[in-house]
Write an enzyme that holds these catalytic residues in place. Structure first.
Site, PDB file in Angstrom:
ATOM      1  CG  HIS A  18      -2.604   3.596  -6.479  1.00 62.85           C
ATOM      2  ND1 HIS A  18      -3.818   2.845  -6.075  1.00 62.85           N
ATOM      3  CD2 HIS A  18      -1.628   2.699  -6.185  1.00 62.85           C
ATOM      4  CE1 HIS A  18      -3.347   2.104  -5.169  1.00 62.85           C
ATOM      5  NE2 HIS A  18      -2.084   1.874  -5.043  1.00 62.85           N
ATOM      6  CE  LYS A  42      -1.765  -7.831  -1.496  1.00 59.50           C
ATOM      7  NZ  LYS A  42      -1.383  -6.438  -1.695  1.00 59.50           N
ATOM      8  NE  ARG A  91       1.826   3.567   1.282  1.00 54.10           N
ATOM      9  CZ  ARG A  91       1.124   2.547   1.229  1.00 54.10           C
ATOM     10  NH1 ARG A  91      -0.156   2.656   1.371  1.00 54.10           N
ATOM     11  NH2 ARG A  91       1.604   1.303   1.592  1.00 54.10           N
ATOM     12  CB  SER A 129      -5.985  -0.102  -1.835  1.00 53.39           C
ATOM     13  OG  SER A 129      -5.733   0.460  -2.854  1.00 53.39           O
TER      14      SER A 129
HETATM   15  O1  PNS Z   1       0.299  -3.114  -5.034  1.00 56.54           O
HETATM   16  P1  PNS Z   1       0.875  -4.456  -4.446  1.00 56.54           P
HETATM   17  O2  PNS Z   1       0.039  -5.357  -4.198  1.00 56.54           O
HETATM   18  O3  PNS Z   1       1.903  -4.093  -3.315  1.00 56.54           O
HETATM   19  O4  PNS Z   1       1.871  -4.938  -5.657  1.00 56.54           O
HETATM   20  C1  PNS Z   1       2.895  -6.118  -5.570  1.00 56.54           C
HETATM   21  C2  PNS Z   1       3.272  -6.283  -6.953  1.00 56.54           C
HETATM   22  C3  PNS Z   1       2.250  -6.718  -7.858  1.00 56.54           C
HETATM   23  C4  PNS Z   1       4.231  -5.244  -7.415  1.00 56.54           C
HETATM   24  C5  PNS Z   1       4.208  -7.743  -6.524  1.00 56.54           C
HETATM   25  O5  PNS Z   1       3.447  -8.525  -5.756  1.00 56.54           O
HETATM   26  C6  PNS Z   1       4.795  -8.443  -7.619  1.00 56.54           C
HETATM   27  O6  PNS Z   1       5.451  -7.734  -8.400  1.00 56.54           O
HETATM   28  N1  PNS Z   1       3.976  -9.377  -8.077  1.00 56.54           N
HETATM   29  C7  PNS Z   1       4.361 -10.464  -9.459  1.00 56.54           C
HETATM   30  C8  PNS Z   1       5.256 -11.613  -9.060  1.00 56.54           C
HETATM   31  C9  PNS Z   1       6.494 -11.364  -8.797  1.00 56.54           C
HETATM   32  O7  PNS Z   1       7.270 -10.850  -9.554  1.00 56.54           O
HETATM   33  N2  PNS Z   1       7.117 -11.687  -7.485  1.00 56.54           N
HETATM   34  C10 PNS Z   1       8.482 -11.521  -7.323  1.00 56.54           C
HETATM   35  C11 PNS Z   1       8.733 -10.141  -6.404  1.00 56.54           C
HETATM   36  S1  PNS Z   1      10.320 -10.001  -5.992  1.00 56.54           S
END
Ligand code: PNS
Length: 161
Positions: A18, A42, A91, A129
Site C-alpha cells: 500500500h 468484513k 498485483r 493484508s
Molecule cells: O481494500 P479493499 O477491501 O479491496 O477495498 C475495497 C473498496 C473499499 C475499494 C470497495 O469495497 C469500495 O469501494 N467500497 C465502498 C462501497 C462501494 O462504493 N461499493 C460499490 C463498488 S462498485
C-alpha cells in the site's frame, strides 16, 4: 486546480505494498486522499482509528497525502471531496477481474470519476493484508512486509513474539 486522487481500501492493516502505491500516486497526482472504508462487510482486525493511526505514521514524510475514512458509495465520496481519480493497485492478473468489475460499476455510477490502475513494486506483488495477518497469527516473520509499528501491533493483537 490540481488533480486530486482518492486511494480507497480496507487497509487492515497497511502493508509496504500500500505504501509503495501511495508513494507512486503522490508522485503522479497533486493530492492523494487515502480513504479507509468504514462500513465493510468484513470483520476487521483493527478499528478504523487504529488503521488511520498506522497509515498516518507510515506516510508522514509525504506532503501531498492525507488519510480519511468514509462510508457509503466510493463514487459519492470521491465527488464530495472533488476527487476525479480513483487509484487501485493491481498485483497480479487475479486482481484484475474484481478490479475491472468495480471500476466499470463505478463508471456506471459516476461519469465524473475515472479509475486508474497502478502496479506496486514487483517485490510486493505477493503481499496482502490478509496474508500478513495469517502469518502474524501463527508467529511467522512479517518484518519488511509492514512498517515496524504495524508489526508490533500485529504481534500484540495475536500475542505472538
Ligand atoms: O481494500 P479493499 O477491501 O479491496 O477495498 C475495497 C473498496 C473499499 C475499494 C470497495 O469495497 C469500495 O469501494 N467500497 C465502498 C462501497 C462501494 O462504493 N461499493 C460499490 C463498488 S462498485
Amino acid at each position: 486546480m490540481g488533480i486530486r486522487a482518492v486511494y480507497p481500501g480496507s487497509f487492515d492493516p497497511v502493508t509496504m505494498g500500500h505504501i509503495d502505491l501511495i508513494r507512486r500516486s503522490a508522485a503522479l497526482f497533486d493530492e492523494v486522499v487515502v480513504a479507509i472504508l468504514r462500513n465493510t462487510g468484513k470483520t476487521p482486525l483493527f478499528t478504523v482509528e487504529e488503521r488511520m493511526t498506522m497509515l498516518v505514521d507510515a506516510i508522514k514524510d509525504i506532503k501531498n497525502v492525507s488519510i480519511v475514512s468514509f462510508a457509503g458509495l466510493l463514487v459519492d465520496f470521491a465527488e464530495q471531496i472533488g476527487a476525479s481519480i480513483i487509484v487501485r493497485g493491481i498485483r497480479a492478473i487475479s486482481d484484475y477481474e474484481y478490479e475491472l468489475q468495480m471500476a466499470l460499476m463505478n463508471r456506471r455510477l459516476s461519469s465524473k470519476v475515472e479509475t486508474v490502475f497502478m502496479l506496486p513494486a514487483e517485490s510486493y506483488s505477493f503481499l496482502s493484508s490478509r496474508l500478513v495477518k495469517e502469518i502474524a497469527q501463527h508467529g511467522g516473520l512479517i518484518s519488511g512486509l509492514v512498517p515496524a509499528d504495524v508489526e508490533k501491533r500485529l504481534c500484540s493483537k495475536f500475542g505472538t513474539k
